[in-house]
Motif scaffolding. Structure first.
Motif, PDB file in Angstrom:
ATOM      1  N   ILE A  22     -22.449  -1.163 -33.388  1.00 16.64           N
ATOM      2  CA  ILE A  22     -22.622  -2.579 -33.036  1.00 16.64           C
ATOM      3  C   ILE A  22     -22.741  -2.661 -31.521  1.00 16.64           C
ATOM      4  O   ILE A  22     -22.006  -1.984 -30.798  1.00 16.64           O
ATOM      5  N   GLN A  23     -23.661  -3.492 -31.050  1.00 18.92           N
ATOM      6  CA  GLN A  23     -23.816  -3.710 -29.616  1.00 18.92           C
ATOM      7  C   GLN A  23     -23.359  -5.130 -29.276  1.00 18.92           C
ATOM      8  O   GLN A  23     -23.764  -6.080 -29.932  1.00 18.92           O
ATOM      9  N   VAL A  24     -22.537  -5.237 -28.230  1.00 17.72           N
ATOM     10  CA  VAL A  24     -22.077  -6.567 -27.791  1.00 17.72           C
ATOM     11  C   VAL A  24     -23.048  -7.081 -26.725  1.00 17.72           C
ATOM     12  O   VAL A  24     -23.248  -6.434 -25.698  1.00 17.72           O
ATOM     13  N   GLU A  25     -23.629  -8.234 -26.985  1.00 21.34           N
ATOM     14  CA  GLU A  25     -24.604  -8.829 -26.057  1.00 21.34           C
ATOM     15  C   GLU A  25     -23.862  -9.670 -25.027  1.00 21.34           C
ATOM     16  O   GLU A  25     -23.159 -10.627 -25.360  1.00 21.34           O
ATOM     17  N   LEU A  26     -24.054  -9.319 -23.761  1.00 25.51           N
ATOM     18  CA  LEU A  26     -23.309  -9.967 -22.677  1.00 25.51           C
ATOM     19  C   LEU A  26     -24.082 -11.165 -22.128  1.00 25.51           C
ATOM     20  O   LEU A  26     -25.062 -11.011 -21.408  1.00 25.51           O
ATOM     21  N   TYR A  27     -23.611 -12.336 -22.475  1.00 28.30           N
ATOM     22  CA  TYR A  27     -24.175 -13.588 -21.965  1.00 28.30           C
ATOM     23  C   TYR A  27     -23.023 -14.439 -21.450  1.00 28.30           C
ATOM     24  O   TYR A  27     -21.901 -14.319 -21.959  1.00 28.30           O
TER      25      TYR A  27
ATOM     26  N   VAL B 193     -27.448   4.521 -17.346  1.00 31.93           N
ATOM     27  CA  VAL B 193     -27.949   3.541 -18.319  1.00 31.93           C
ATOM     28  C   VAL B 193     -28.220   4.251 -19.651  1.00 31.93           C
ATOM     29  O   VAL B 193     -28.818   5.320 -19.683  1.00 31.93           O
ATOM     30  N   PHE B 194     -27.771   3.640 -20.740  1.00 32.85           N
ATOM     31  CA  PHE B 194     -27.974   4.243 -22.060  1.00 32.85           C
ATOM     32  C   PHE B 194     -29.405   4.013 -22.539  1.00 32.85           C
ATOM     33  O   PHE B 194     -30.088   4.920 -22.996  1.00 32.85           O
ATOM     34  N   THR B 195     -29.863   2.757 -22.417  1.00 31.43           N
ATOM     35  CA  THR B 195     -31.190   2.395 -22.917  1.00 31.43           C
ATOM     36  C   THR B 195     -31.782   1.274 -22.068  1.00 31.43           C
ATOM     37  O   THR B 195     -31.065   0.328 -21.703  1.00 31.43           O
ATOM     38  N   PHE B 196     -33.060   1.390 -21.770  1.00 32.88           N
ATOM     39  CA  PHE B 196     -33.792   0.255 -21.210  1.00 32.88           C
ATOM     40  C   PHE B 196     -34.545  -0.435 -22.341  1.00 32.88           C
ATOM     41  O   PHE B 196     -35.251   0.218 -23.117  1.00 32.88           O
TER      42      PHE B 196
ATOM     43  N   GLN C 260     -20.693  -0.044 -27.395  1.00 31.74           N
ATOM     44  CA  GLN C 260     -22.017  -0.355 -26.846  1.00 31.74           C
ATOM     45  C   GLN C 260     -22.075  -1.808 -26.398  1.00 31.74           C
ATOM     46  O   GLN C 260     -21.609  -2.705 -27.114  1.00 31.74           O
ATOM     47  N   VAL C 261     -22.660  -2.024 -25.219  1.00 27.76           N
ATOM     48  CA  VAL C 261     -22.926  -3.398 -24.750  1.00 27.76           C
ATOM     49  C   VAL C 261     -24.372  -3.483 -24.274  1.00 27.76           C
ATOM     50  O   VAL C 261     -24.986  -2.476 -23.911  1.00 27.76           O
ATOM     51  N   VAL C 262     -24.892  -4.691 -24.300  1.00 25.75           N
ATOM     52  CA  VAL C 262     -26.236  -4.944 -23.781  1.00 25.75           C
ATOM     53  C   VAL C 262     -26.109  -5.916 -22.614  1.00 25.75           C
ATOM     54  O   VAL C 262     -25.634  -7.047 -22.794  1.00 25.75           O
ATOM     55  N   TYR C 263     -26.506  -5.436 -21.430  1.00 26.59           N
ATOM     56  CA  TYR C 263     -26.413  -6.281 -20.241  1.00 26.59           C
ATOM     57  C   TYR C 263     -27.747  -7.000 -20.035  1.00 26.59           C
ATOM     58  O   TYR C 263     -28.800  -6.374 -19.959  1.00 26.59           O
ATOM     59  N   HIS C 264     -27.677  -8.299 -19.924  1.00 24.89           N
ATOM     60  CA  HIS C 264     -28.840  -9.168 -19.954  1.00 24.89           C
ATOM     61  C   HIS C 264     -29.114  -9.899 -18.682  1.00 24.89           C
ATOM     62  O   HIS C 264     -28.181 -10.349 -18.027  1.00 24.89           O
TER      63      HIS C 264
ATOM     64  N   THR D 271     -20.234   1.216 -17.463  1.00 24.87           N
ATOM     65  CA  THR D 271     -20.458   2.637 -17.794  1.00 24.87           C
ATOM     66  C   THR D 271     -19.213   3.446 -17.456  1.00 24.87           C
ATOM     67  O   THR D 271     -18.833   4.353 -18.187  1.00 24.87           O
ATOM     68  N   GLU D 272     -18.556   3.091 -16.349  1.00 18.31           N
ATOM     69  CA  GLU D 272     -17.345   3.819 -15.959  1.00 18.31           C
ATOM     70  C   GLU D 272     -16.197   3.587 -16.955  1.00 18.31           C
ATOM     71  O   GLU D 272     -15.322   4.436 -17.106  1.00 18.31           O
ATOM     72  N   MET D 273     -16.221   2.422 -17.610  1.00 16.22           N
ATOM     73  CA  MET D 273     -15.228   2.168 -18.651  1.00 16.22           C
ATOM     74  C   MET D 273     -15.510   3.007 -19.894  1.00 16.22           C
ATOM     75  O   MET D 273     -14.680   3.092 -20.794  1.00 16.22           O
ATOM     76  N   GLY D 274     -16.718   3.559 -19.958  1.00 19.90           N
ATOM     77  CA  GLY D 274     -17.068   4.385 -21.108  1.00 19.90           C
ATOM     78  C   GLY D 274     -18.051   3.746 -22.073  1.00 19.90           C
ATOM     79  O   GLY D 274     -18.362   4.316 -23.120  1.00 19.90           O
ATOM     80  N   PHE D 275     -18.524   2.545 -21.724  1.00 25.43           N
ATOM     81  CA  PHE D 275     -19.503   1.896 -22.602  1.00 25.43           C
ATOM     82  C   PHE D 275     -20.875   2.549 -22.469  1.00 25.43           C
ATOM     83  O   PHE D 275     -21.278   2.966 -21.375  1.00 25.43           O
ATOM     84  N   LYS D 276     -21.596   2.636 -23.569  1.00 32.08           N
ATOM     85  CA  LYS D 276     -23.033   2.869 -23.533  1.00 32.08           C
ATOM     86  C   LYS D 276     -23.665   1.520 -23.216  1.00 32.08           C
ATOM     87  O   LYS D 276     -23.540   0.566 -24.006  1.00 32.08           O
ATOM     88  N   VAL D 277     -24.331   1.438 -22.068  1.00 34.72           N
ATOM     89  CA  VAL D 277     -24.852   0.149 -21.608  1.00 34.72           C
ATOM     90  C   VAL D 277     -26.371   0.115 -21.716  1.00 34.72           C
ATOM     91  O   VAL D 277     -27.063   0.912 -21.074  1.00 34.72           O
ATOM     92  N   SER D 278     -26.879  -0.771 -22.527  1.00 33.11           N
ATOM     93  CA  SER D 278     -28.313  -1.035 -22.562  1.00 33.11           C
ATOM     94  C   SER D 278     -28.602  -2.196 -21.628  1.00 33.11           C
ATOM     95  O   SER D 278     -27.771  -3.078 -21.448  1.00 33.11           O
ATOM     96  N   VAL D 279     -29.790  -2.150 -21.025  1.00 37.16           N
ATOM     97  CA  VAL D 279     -30.134  -3.119 -19.986  1.00 37.16           C
ATOM     98  C   VAL D 279     -31.428  -3.804 -20.375  1.00 37.16           C
ATOM     99  O   VAL D 279     -32.377  -3.137 -20.804  1.00 37.16           O
ATOM    100  N   THR D 280     -31.460  -5.121 -20.232  1.00 40.37           N
ATOM    101  CA  THR D 280     -32.672  -5.839 -20.623  1.00 40.37           C
ATOM    102  C   THR D 280     -32.846  -7.153 -19.892  1.00 40.37           C
ATOM    103  O   THR D 280     -31.889  -7.685 -19.330  1.00 40.37           O
TER     104      THR D 280
END
Lengths: 213, 213
Positions: free
Chosen positions: A105-110, A181-184, A128-132, A156-165
């Motif tokens: 599951i990815q948490v969407e950061l808004y 960055v985990f994923t663009f 996993q988080v998605v930075y928006h 990322t330093e906390m250990g999250f896989k961070v996707s960026v969009t």
């Protein structure tokens, strides 16, 4: 630091347009996202079709789920999605319920999420988080800046896989140099290219150039 | 203080089940909601079908939209919805973009929203909010309490039309006595009644008893 992956966001309005977009870029990307617009317009049918067409790709259902996490996740999984997104303002029980049904599951950061909340998500097993940058905020004139990069670095330093969009162009990638960055996630900038396949390949090449050294 | 309306949440997983639920209760309710689960499972088809079957009912698409507000709202309007929901963690530009496309937009209150944000929404022309107990939080043991009632009261005093939802039973309505609730949203407690129509009529009667004096 591993090579960031490339995800195509299918933010189309119709199933047929999404399948067309996918057919042009699927070979060049690691992850296929059924965007929120498409989920709400066409339900889970795009997930089912993409799963049947691309059995080996990771498929994300970008539902930005806010409640009833277990039920929504079960529907996404049954349709063939590997991952699903939940909105950061969902409760932790919603996120946990979703996680029991999906591979990830990815948490969407808004909005006004906090790092304290991020620790709670982590405690609940979410990694996993998605930075928006919100599309509407971009239209209203906001851009990527140091404050974003700092937050992404900290996650990322906390250990999250961070996707960026959000409004990512080829030229934007350089900004993230040195960050794990985990994923663009790109949408229009690939889909609207003269050749979407070449557009995606240019993103891959740029990722290789910056992170592959 | 006007009489609170009654909204049925169709949180079904399939179009056929939703149409069956609607057929049983539509005559007894003021507003029909295509729930988030249903939107994500079936897209806009339930909205189109319900609009064709119930041309005079208010239909809400509970998309809990977090981004691309204009596009999602246009799709909802084209399908026949009157109102759409946005999540509170969406940016104000997303909410404004949605509002330009729909008769009205409801802000769904989840997580750590603030009254300062609520003022920003109001400044952007949004005048409806939905106050929630998350379904997953209810399952995890949370219940309606004085802190909820105080927030709802404050929102009504700010001038918001406040809809209330989450684990509402017939016996729960009394809690809100004296508060200018705009709409009570019920799902399972009506749909799972032996007779959903009678279940809805009992809610209407209880609303009349408490607010109709």
């Amino acid at each position: 630091m591993s090579l960031p992956k490339l995800q195509i966001a299918l933010d189309n309005n119709t199933l047929s347009e999404a399948l067309q977009s996918a057919s042009m870029v699927a070979d060049a990307v690691d992850i296929i996202e059924v965007g929120t617009i498409l989920c709400v317009a066409e339900g889970m049918e795009p997930v089912r079709c993409l799963r049947s067409l691309y059995p080996n790709k990771v498929i994300v259902a970008d539902t930005k789920c806010a409640d009833a996490g277990g039920t929504v996740a079960r529907n996404c999984r049954t349709a063939g999605a590997n991952w699903m997104t939940v909105i950061c303002s969902a409760t932790v029980p919603t996120m946990k319920a979703a996680l029991t049904e999906m591979e990830d599951i990815q948490v969407e950061l808004y909005g006004n999420w906090t790092f304290e909340e991020a620790k709670l998500w982590q405690g609940a097993g979410l990694n996993q988080v998605v930075y928006h940058q919100s599309r509407d905020a971009l239209v209203a004139g906001e851009t990527w800046g140091e404050k974003d990069l700092n937050k992404i670095r900290k996650l990322t330093e906390m250990g999250f896989k961070v996707s960026v969009t959000g409004g990512l162009e080829l030229e934007t990638l350089e900004l993230f140099k040195g960050i794990d960055v985990f994923t663009f996630i790109a949408g229009r900038s690939i889909r609207d290219a003269a050749s979407p396949f070449e557009g995606a390949m240019k993103f891959k090449a740029e990722i290789n150039r910056i992170w592959g050294e």
